[in-house]
Write a protein that holds these residues in place. Structure first.
Motif, mmCIF file in Angstrom:
data_model
loop_
_atom_site.group_PDB
_atom_site.id
_atom_site.type_symbol
_atom_site.label_atom_id
_atom_site.label_comp_id
_atom_site.label_asym_id
_atom_site.label_seq_id
_atom_site.Cartn_x
_atom_site.Cartn_y
_atom_site.Cartn_z
ATOM 1 N N GLN A 64 0.846 -1.187 0.000
ATOM 2 C CA GLN A 64 0.000 0.000 0.000
ATOM 3 C C GLN A 64 0.885 1.241 0.000
ATOM 4 O O GLN A 64 1.872 1.304 0.731
ATOM 5 N N SER B 41 0.968 5.748 -0.479
ATOM 6 C CA SER B 41 0.227 7.006 -0.459
ATOM 7 C C SER B 41 0.162 7.562 -1.882
ATOM 8 O O SER B 41 0.929 7.151 -2.753
ATOM 9 N N ALA C 266 -3.503 4.643 -1.428
ATOM 10 C CA ALA C 266 -4.396 5.092 -0.371
ATOM 11 C C ALA C 266 -4.352 6.608 -0.229
ATOM 12 O O ALA C 266 -3.330 7.241 -0.466
ATOM 13 N N LYS C 267 -5.495 7.180 0.145
ATOM 14 C CA LYS C 267 -5.572 8.583 0.542
ATOM 15 C C LYS C 267 -5.588 8.569 2.062
ATOM 16 O O LYS C 267 -6.540 8.078 2.668
ATOM 17 N N GLY C 268 -4.529 9.076 2.627
ATOM 18 C CA GLY C 268 -4.377 8.956 4.078
ATOM 19 C C GLY C 268 -4.159 7.484 4.405
ATOM 20 O O GLY C 268 -3.289 6.842 3.848
ATOM 21 N N SER C 269 -4.991 6.933 5.250
ATOM 22 C CA SER C 269 -4.859 5.508 5.568
ATOM 23 C C SER C 269 -5.954 4.687 4.891
ATOM 24 O O SER C 269 -6.020 3.476 5.078
ATOM 25 N N LYS C 270 -6.800 5.340 4.065
ATOM 26 C CA LYS C 270 -7.921 4.647 3.426
ATOM 27 C C LYS C 270 -7.540 4.199 2.013
ATOM 28 O O LYS C 270 -7.274 5.029 1.132
ATOM 29 N N PRO C 271 -7.502 2.872 1.742
ATOM 30 C CA PRO C 271 -7.217 2.378 0.389
ATOM 31 C C PRO C 271 -8.316 2.815 -0.578
ATOM 32 O O PRO C 271 -9.500 2.690 -0.265
#
Length: 76
Positions: free
Chosen positions: A2, A4, A28-33
């Motif tokens: 993953q 950023s 991922a954007k931030g910690s959200k895939p």
């Protein structure tokens, strides 16, 4: 794996190579895939793959002989 968005921007070629090698690449954007890179299936279609297998082909731009034209026009 993953990554950023920023890392994906700077390492895109490397991530594409990893995806082509079969690795799972997630952006991922931030910690959200949010996105997964996957290879596009390649078609087995090739132009000219039967070239030379059927002998000479007719030239469709060549004028027809007179007897063939008469047959098409109902004369023979």
């Amino acid at each position: 794996m993953q990554f950023s968005v920023h890392t994906a921007k700077t390492q895109l070629s490397r991530l594409i190579d990893a995806a082509l090698a079969g690795e799972e690449v997630v952006i991922a954007k931030g910690s959200k895939p949010v996105v997964r890179l996957v290879p596009v299936a390649q078609s087995g279609f090739r132009l000219g793959m039967c070239k030379g297998r059927f002998g000479p082909l007719p030239d469709f731009l060549e004028p027809e002989p007179e007897d063939m034209l008469e047959a098409w026009e109902g004369g023979a």
